[in-house]
Write a protein that holds these residues in place. Structure first.
Motif, PDB file in Angstrom:
ATOM      1  N   CYS A   1      43.407 127.307  54.810  1.00 22.02           N
ATOM      2  CA  CYS A   1      44.199 126.491  53.866  1.00 22.02           C
ATOM      3  C   CYS A   1      43.728 125.049  53.903  1.00 22.02           C
ATOM      4  CB  CYS A   1      45.682 126.483  54.257  1.00 22.02           C
ATOM      5  SG  CYS A   1      46.617 127.904  53.811  1.00 22.02           S
ATOM      6  N   LEU A   2      43.594 124.510  55.099  1.00 20.46           N
ATOM      7  CA  LEU A   2      43.211 123.106  55.243  1.00 20.46           C
ATOM      8  C   LEU A   2      41.753 122.878  54.858  1.00 20.46           C
ATOM      9  CD1 LEU A   2      45.336 122.281  58.392  1.00 20.46           C
ATOM     10  CD2 LEU A   2      45.745 121.536  56.037  1.00 20.46           C
ATOM     11  N   ARG A   3      40.878 123.861  55.084  1.00 25.32           N
ATOM     12  CA  ARG A   3      39.495 123.737  54.591  1.00 25.32           C
ATOM     13  C   ARG A   3      39.485 123.705  53.067  1.00 25.32           C
ATOM     14  NH1 ARG A   3      38.910 127.581  58.050  1.00 25.32           N
ATOM     15  NH2 ARG A   3      37.629 127.685  59.847  1.00 25.32           N
ATOM     16  N   ASN A   4      40.314 124.524  52.439  1.00 29.39           N
ATOM     17  CA  ASN A   4      40.405 124.523  50.979  1.00 29.39           C
ATOM     18  C   ASN A   4      40.904 123.170  50.471  1.00 29.39           C
ATOM     19  OD1 ASN A   4      39.551 127.176  51.036  1.00 29.39           O
ATOM     20  ND2 ASN A   4      41.595 128.029  50.765  1.00 29.39           N
TER      21      ASN A   4
ATOM     22  N   ASP B   1      59.026 133.613  52.334  1.00 29.89           N
ATOM     23  CA  ASP B   1      58.290 134.865  52.158  1.00 29.89           C
ATOM     24  C   ASP B   1      57.144 134.628  51.174  1.00 29.89           C
ATOM     25  OD1 ASP B   1      57.303 137.400  51.831  1.00 29.89           O
ATOM     26  OD2 ASP B   1      59.164 138.247  51.062  1.00 29.89           O
ATOM     27  N   LEU B   2      55.915 134.781  51.648  1.00 24.08           N
ATOM     28  CA  LEU B   2      54.725 134.564  50.827  1.00 24.08           C
ATOM     29  C   LEU B   2      53.950 135.856  50.568  1.00 24.08           C
ATOM     30  CD1 LEU B   2      53.485 131.344  52.658  1.00 24.08           C
ATOM     31  CD2 LEU B   2      54.539 131.449  50.389  1.00 24.08           C
ATOM     32  N   GLY B   3      54.571 136.969  50.803  1.00 22.79           N
ATOM     33  CA  GLY B   3      53.875 138.241  50.604  1.00 22.79           C
ATOM     34  C   GLY B   3      52.750 138.407  51.604  1.00 22.79           C
ATOM     35  N   ALA B   4      51.539 138.645  51.114  1.00 25.67           N
ATOM     36  CA  ALA B   4      50.383 138.886  51.976  1.00 25.67           C
ATOM     37  C   ALA B   4      49.888 137.633  52.692  1.00 25.67           C
ATOM     38  CB  ALA B   4      49.239 139.484  51.165  1.00 25.67           C
ATOM     39  N   TYR B   5      50.258 136.465  52.203  1.00 25.57           N
ATOM     40  CA  TYR B   5      49.802 135.208  52.810  1.00 25.57           C
ATOM     41  C   TYR B   5      50.743 134.800  53.934  1.00 25.57           C
ATOM     42  CZ  TYR B   5      47.312 135.058  48.367  1.00 25.57           C
ATOM     43  OH  TYR B   5      46.537 135.374  47.287  1.00 25.57           O
ATOM     44  N   LEU B   6      50.183 134.275  55.013  1.00 30.53           N
ATOM     45  CA  LEU B   6      51.006 133.825  56.125  1.00 30.53           C
ATOM     46  C   LEU B   6      51.408 132.367  55.994  1.00 30.53           C
ATOM     47  CD1 LEU B   6      49.167 135.557  59.116  1.00 30.53           C
ATOM     48  CD2 LEU B   6      51.152 136.366  57.788  1.00 30.53           C
ATOM     49  N   VAL B   7      50.669 131.591  55.185  1.00 29.79           N
ATOM     50  CA  VAL B   7      50.943 130.161  55.071  1.00 29.79           C
ATOM     51  C   VAL B   7      50.430 129.644  53.730  1.00 29.79           C
ATOM     52  CG1 VAL B   7      48.803 129.508  56.270  1.00 29.79           C
ATOM     53  CG2 VAL B   7      50.737 127.929  56.267  1.00 29.79           C
ATOM     54  N   GLU B   8      51.133 128.656  53.205  1.00 32.20           N
ATOM     55  CA  GLU B   8      50.682 127.898  52.042  1.00 32.20           C
ATOM     56  C   GLU B   8      50.959 126.432  52.340  1.00 32.20           C
ATOM     57  OE1 GLU B   8      51.428 127.317  47.229  1.00 32.20           O
ATOM     58  OE2 GLU B   8      52.268 129.065  48.249  1.00 32.20           O
ATOM     59  N   ILE B   9      49.985 125.575  52.026  1.00 30.07           N
ATOM     60  CA  ILE B   9      50.107 124.139  52.328  1.00 30.07           C
ATOM     61  C   ILE B   9      49.720 123.337  51.095  1.00 30.07           C
ATOM     62  CG2 ILE B   9      49.339 122.233  53.801  1.00 30.07           C
ATOM     63  CD1 ILE B   9      48.471 124.404  55.871  1.00 30.07           C
ATOM     64  N   ASP B  10      50.551 122.329  50.777  1.00 25.15           N
ATOM     65  CA  ASP B  10      50.173 121.347  49.763  1.00 25.15           C
ATOM     66  C   ASP B  10      50.243 119.973  50.406  1.00 25.15           C
ATOM     67  OD1 ASP B  10      52.805 119.844  48.769  1.00 25.15           O
ATOM     68  OD2 ASP B  10      53.342 121.956  48.927  1.00 25.15           O
ATOM     69  N   VAL B  11      49.500 119.021  49.859  1.00 25.08           N
ATOM     70  CA  VAL B  11      49.453 117.682  50.459  1.00 25.08           C
ATOM     71  C   VAL B  11      49.466 116.595  49.391  1.00 25.08           C
ATOM     72  CG1 VAL B  11      48.151 118.504  52.487  1.00 25.08           C
ATOM     73  CG2 VAL B  11      46.924 117.475  50.554  1.00 25.08           C
TER      74      VAL B  11
END
Length: 131
Positions: free
Chosen positions: A54-57, A109-119
């Motif tokens: 996530c953070l690399r993206n 609950d993100l389904g198949a994803y364990l984490v989502e990050i916005d900045v």
């Protein structure tokens, strides 16, 4: 006035959003998940792997406008499982330099994803440590 930012090297989804929007001195990066942009698949089964991806993206998107993670002043993270918070914190602390950005982290609950990050990044200069 604001400018939408689309970055071909970042993960692509068929959803209606910009990778980021620059508004004045701030860049708002849309939520990123742990998808490897090269292969288009989740980067791994652990919270640590997905957090790093996530953070690399986010780094890829920030680099497109001449910024780094050091420009981030605020992050919002959504973690699928409460038991993953320690692993998330470990990977997060490896990717960011001090002083760390302000942050909100919530279980969602993100389904198949364990984490989502916005900045949110502050564009004019690098953050510096206050002594």
């Amino acid at each position: 006035m604001s400018n939408a930012i689309q970055v071909p090297q970042a993960p692509q989804f068929s959803l209606p959003f910009s990778h980021a929007v620059r508004a004045g001195d701030f860049v708002y990066v849309s939520g990123q998940v742990g998808v490897d942009p090269v292969i288009g698949e989740i980067s791994g089964p652990t919270i640590e792997e997905q957090t790093r991806q996530c953070l690399r993206n986010i780094e890829i998107i920030l680099e497109a406008v001449g910024l780094t993670l050091d420009h981030v002043i605020k992050s919002n993270a959504y973690v699928s499982r409460k038991e993953d918070f320690p692993g998330y914190n470990q990977a997060y602390s490896e990717m960011f330099n001090q002083p760390y950005p302000t942050r909100t982290t919530a279980p969602v609950d993100l389904g198949a994803y364990l984490v989502e990050i916005d900045v949110i990044a502050y564009a004019p200069e690098k953050r510096t440590r206050l002594e």
